[in-house]
Design an enzyme around this catalytic site. Structure first.
Site, PDB file in Angstrom:
ATOM      1  N   GLU A 110      -4.575   3.609   6.337  1.00  0.00           N
ATOM      2  CA  GLU A 110      -4.504   3.342   4.888  1.00  0.00           C
ATOM      3  C   GLU A 110      -5.300   4.403   4.117  1.00  0.00           C
ATOM      4  O   GLU A 110      -4.908   4.868   3.055  1.00  0.00           O
ATOM      5  CB  GLU A 110      -5.058   1.943   4.590  1.00  0.00           C
ATOM      6  CG  GLU A 110      -5.113   1.627   3.098  1.00  0.00           C
ATOM      7  CD  GLU A 110      -5.468   0.175   2.810  1.00  0.00           C
ATOM      8  OE1 GLU A 110      -5.097  -0.708   3.619  1.00  0.00           O
ATOM      9  OE2 GLU A 110      -6.099  -0.071   1.783  1.00  0.00           O
ATOM     10  N   SER A 142     -10.665  -1.196   4.071  1.00  0.00           N
ATOM     11  CA  SER A 142      -9.829  -1.251   5.275  1.00  0.00           C
ATOM     12  C   SER A 142      -9.323   0.144   5.631  1.00  0.00           C
ATOM     13  O   SER A 142      -8.754   0.831   4.792  1.00  0.00           O
ATOM     14  CB  SER A 142      -8.638  -2.182   5.044  1.00  0.00           C
ATOM     15  OG  SER A 142      -9.111  -3.501   4.933  1.00  0.00           O
ATOM     16  N   ARG A 182       0.831  -1.222   0.000  1.00  0.00           N
ATOM     17  CA  ARG A 182       0.000   0.000   0.000  1.00  0.00           C
ATOM     18  C   ARG A 182       0.863   1.268   0.000  1.00  0.00           C
ATOM     19  O   ARG A 182       0.510   2.282   0.624  1.00  0.00           O
ATOM     20  CB  ARG A 182      -0.937   0.040   1.208  1.00  0.00           C
ATOM     21  CG  ARG A 182      -1.867  -1.116   1.314  1.00  0.00           C
ATOM     22  CD  ARG A 182      -2.915  -1.184   0.208  1.00  0.00           C
ATOM     23  NE  ARG A 182      -3.702  -2.374   0.387  1.00  0.00           N
ATOM     24  CZ  ARG A 182      -3.369  -3.557  -0.157  1.00  0.00           C
ATOM     25  NH1 ARG A 182      -2.312  -3.685  -0.950  1.00  0.00           N
ATOM     26  NH2 ARG A 182      -4.123  -4.622   0.068  1.00  0.00           N
TER      27      ARG A 182
HETATM   28  C1  LIG Z   1     -15.805  -1.855   0.048  1.00  0.00           C
HETATM   29  C2  LIG Z   1     -14.367  -1.520  -0.226  1.00  0.00           C
HETATM   30  C3  LIG Z   1     -13.442  -2.543  -0.348  1.00  0.00           C
HETATM   31  C4  LIG Z   1     -12.085  -2.247  -0.599  1.00  0.00           C
HETATM   32  N1  LIG Z   1     -11.211  -3.264  -0.728  1.00  0.00           N
HETATM   33  C5  LIG Z   1      -9.920  -3.007  -1.025  1.00  0.00           C
HETATM   34  C6  LIG Z   1      -8.974  -4.072  -1.203  1.00  0.00           C
HETATM   35  O1  LIG Z   1      -9.300  -5.257  -1.137  1.00  0.00           O
HETATM   36  N2  LIG Z   1      -7.685  -3.743  -1.462  1.00  0.00           N
HETATM   37  C7  LIG Z   1      -7.279  -2.444  -1.565  1.00  0.00           C
HETATM   38  O2  LIG Z   1      -6.078  -2.200  -1.819  1.00  0.00           O
HETATM   39  N3  LIG Z   1      -8.145  -1.419  -1.396  1.00  0.00           N
HETATM   40  C8  LIG Z   1      -9.447  -1.663  -1.144  1.00  0.00           C
HETATM   41  N4  LIG Z   1     -10.323  -0.620  -0.976  1.00  0.00           N
HETATM   42  C9  LIG Z   1      -9.818   0.777  -1.004  1.00  0.00           C
HETATM   43  C10 LIG Z   1      -9.855   1.452  -2.387  1.00  0.00           C
HETATM   44  O3  LIG Z   1     -10.829   0.857  -3.241  1.00  0.00           O
HETATM   45  C11 LIG Z   1      -8.486   1.415  -3.072  1.00  0.00           C
HETATM   46  O4  LIG Z   1      -7.497   2.080  -2.294  1.00  0.00           O
HETATM   47  C12 LIG Z   1      -8.539   2.071  -4.459  1.00  0.00           C
HETATM   48  O5  LIG Z   1      -7.318   1.833  -5.120  1.00  0.00           O
HETATM   49  C13 LIG Z   1      -8.773   3.583  -4.422  1.00  0.00           C
HETATM   50  O6  LIG Z   1      -9.055   4.004  -5.755  1.00  0.00           O
HETATM   51  P1  LIG Z   1      -9.904   5.318  -6.019  1.00  0.00           P
HETATM   52  O7  LIG Z   1      -9.962   5.544  -7.479  1.00  0.00           O
HETATM   53  O8  LIG Z   1     -11.225   5.229  -5.340  1.00  0.00           O
HETATM   54  O9  LIG Z   1      -8.983   6.408  -5.333  1.00  0.00           O
HETATM   55  P2  LIG Z   1      -9.450   7.659  -4.447  1.00  0.00           P
HETATM   56  O10 LIG Z   1     -10.072   7.172  -3.185  1.00  0.00           O
HETATM   57  O11 LIG Z   1     -10.231   8.589  -5.283  1.00  0.00           O
HETATM   58  O12 LIG Z   1      -8.031   8.272  -4.088  1.00  0.00           O
HETATM   59  C14 LIG Z   1      -7.153   7.587  -3.217  1.00  0.00           C
HETATM   60  C15 LIG Z   1      -5.776   8.278  -3.258  1.00  0.00           C
HETATM   61  O13 LIG Z   1      -5.224   8.110  -4.560  1.00  0.00           O
HETATM   62  C16 LIG Z   1      -4.955   9.374  -5.141  1.00  0.00           C
HETATM   63  N5  LIG Z   1      -5.239   9.280  -6.572  1.00  0.00           N
HETATM   64  C17 LIG Z   1      -6.427   8.976  -7.164  1.00  0.00           C
HETATM   65  N6  LIG Z   1      -6.277   8.964  -8.499  1.00  0.00           N
HETATM   66  C18 LIG Z   1      -4.984   9.267  -8.741  1.00  0.00           C
HETATM   67  C19 LIG Z   1      -4.211   9.394  -9.917  1.00  0.00           C
HETATM   68  N7  LIG Z   1      -4.760   9.233 -11.131  1.00  0.00           N
HETATM   69  N8  LIG Z   1      -2.899   9.705  -9.818  1.00  0.00           N
HETATM   70  C20 LIG Z   1      -2.333   9.882  -8.592  1.00  0.00           C
HETATM   71  N9  LIG Z   1      -3.006   9.782  -7.438  1.00  0.00           N
HETATM   72  C21 LIG Z   1      -4.314   9.473  -7.516  1.00  0.00           C
HETATM   73  C22 LIG Z   1      -5.884  10.350  -4.445  1.00  0.00           C
HETATM   74  O14 LIG Z   1      -5.377  11.675  -4.522  1.00  0.00           O
HETATM   75  C23 LIG Z   1      -5.863   9.793  -3.034  1.00  0.00           C
HETATM   76  O15 LIG Z   1      -4.710  10.196  -2.352  1.00  0.00           O
HETATM   77  C24 LIG Z   1     -11.676  -0.889  -0.726  1.00  0.00           C
HETATM   78  C25 LIG Z   1     -12.630   0.145  -0.617  1.00  0.00           C
HETATM   79  C26 LIG Z   1     -13.954  -0.169  -0.387  1.00  0.00           C
HETATM   80  C27 LIG Z   1     -14.958   0.966  -0.315  1.00  0.00           C
END
Ligand SMILES: Cc1cc2nc3c(=O)[nH]c(=O)nc-3n(C[C@H](O)[C@H](O)[C@H](O)COP(=O)(O)OP(=O)(O)OC[C@H]3O[C@@H](n4cnc5c(N)ncnc54)[C@H](O)[C@@H]3O)c2cc1C
Length: 308
Positions: A292, A222, A174
């Site tokens: 996280e 998480s 992560r």
């Molecule tokens: C029900 C549920 C289950 C989940 N299970 C998992 C799992 O099994 N494993 C896991 O790792 N995560 C999990 N997550 C967390 C999440 O889905 C991941 O961290 C995911 O990668 C975040 O993507 P996002 O597009 O929603 O990012 P956002 O939440 O929109 O952003 C997260 C971070 O990334 C940055 N960011 C976003 N886009 C970019 C970009 N293009 N360039 C640079 N930085 C950027 C943002 O500025 C922020 O700091 C879960 C979440 C939920 C709600």
């Protein structure tokens, strides 16, 4: 709200909104307004928009907001949303695919199945965009995003586009350290041979996930990373915190490392519950949990009230 300072005569081609409630763009369904919200028309437009902004204008990138706690006072500056716009994806050679940052991870998993690429089903367990998965090195059920990255395309604050190779990044659990202050706008992914991703392997993974996680309720997955050799969920459960509430934020009774918005929670409720959980785990187990979830924005001003 501060007015956006962009050069006279510059016409963004994307969607520009002011005072946009971030609760609309986060999976916790909380978060105050962003001064400015921008959805670029495409990559060239995003580069042009960044180049047109004054150098001191704060900029944040948001994908699906599935790992983001935006505080109740909102975000000063500009938020650029990639989901639904940077959505290009194409097959690349025998074993790869190219995708833009706004593509949902679930779609990558489905494309792996359609094109017979190997071991991509874990992407189905991540409810975010590829950009967010690259920023977080998101992973599930043994797979991690950066295991599959060959190269990425980035944009910097001045709107300059670059291609970078995998070995320019320092990647861990992560955690991703970039060689420069840039955002991900696309990636070239390569999936090894061997057992191909199938619809059945995706379904199997989702069934496993749904049996252990409170899917369908507003959360951010998480909240804390797992400390070395242990699990955050185990420590939180052993501290007796399952079901503990502050306002309308609750430690999930199903998975102790999830915090649920049970309806009408504020970001302050969620943040207070996160702090309480971390403090209790430190007190009872002597372990310092690392967050996280990314927390951004300003707290609500004086006079703001927590949900009952
Ligand atoms: C029900 C549920 C289950 C989940 N299970 C998992 C799992 O099994 N494993 C896991 O790792 N995560 C999990 N997550 C967390 C999440 O889905 C991941 O961290 C995911 O990668 C975040 O993507 P996002 O597009 O929603 O990012 P956002 O939440 O929109 O952003 C997260 C971070 O990334 C940055 N960011 C976003 N886009 C970019 C970009 N293009 N360039 C640079 N930085 C950027 C943002 O500025 C922020 O700091 C879960 C979440 C939920 C709600």
């Amino acid at each position: 709200m501060a007015a956006l300072r962009i050069p006279p005569g510059y016409q963004p081609r994307g969607e520009l909104r002011y005072d946009e409630p971030m609760a609309r763009h986060t999976s916790w369904r909380v978060g105050g307004p962003a001064d400015t919200w921008y959805r670029p028309a495409d990559l060239d437009d995003m580069a042009g928009f960044l180049a047109a902004l004054p150098a001191d204008e704060p900029v944040h990138l948001v994908g699906l907001g599935s790992n983001l706690l935006v505080r109740d006072g909102g975000i000063r500056g500009v938020v650029i949303g990639t989901h639904g716009v940077l959505s290009g994806m194409a097959r690349h050679g025998e074993r790869g695919l190219d995708a833009e940052a706004g593509v949902p991870c679930a779609k990558i998993a489905r494309s792996c199945a359609r094109w017979g690429l190997g071991a991509g089903e874990f992407f189905a367990g991540i409810p975010g965009t590829l950009g967010g998965a690259l920023a977080m090195n998101a992973g599930a059920f043994g797979g991690e995003t950066w295991d599959f990255v060959r190269a990425v395309e980035t944009l910097d604050r001045a709107g300059v586009r670059r291609r970078r190779q995998r070995d320019e990044y320092s990647v861990g659990y992560r955690s991703v350290r970039s060689p420069a202050d840039e955002w991900f706008v696309a990636a070239e992914l390569e999936f090894p041979g061997g057992r191909p991703t199938t619809q059945a392997s995706i379904r199997e993974l989702l069934v496993k996930r749904n049996s252990t996680q409170p899917i369908g309720l507003p959360s951010c997955g998480s909240v804390f990373t797992n400390p070395p050799g242990d699990y955050a969920a185990r420590l939180i459960e052993a501290a007796g915190l399952k079901g503990h509430r502050i306002g309308a934020a609750e430690v999930s009774p199903k998975h102790a490392n999830f915090i649920i918005n049970t309806g009408g929670a504020t970001a302050a409720d969620i943040e207070a519950l996160m702090n309480h959980v971390a403090a209790e785990v430190a007190r009872l187990h002597g372990v310092r949990l690392e967050t996280e979830v990314r927390i951004i924005g300003e707290p609500a001003g004086p006079g703001a009230e927590s949900a009952p």
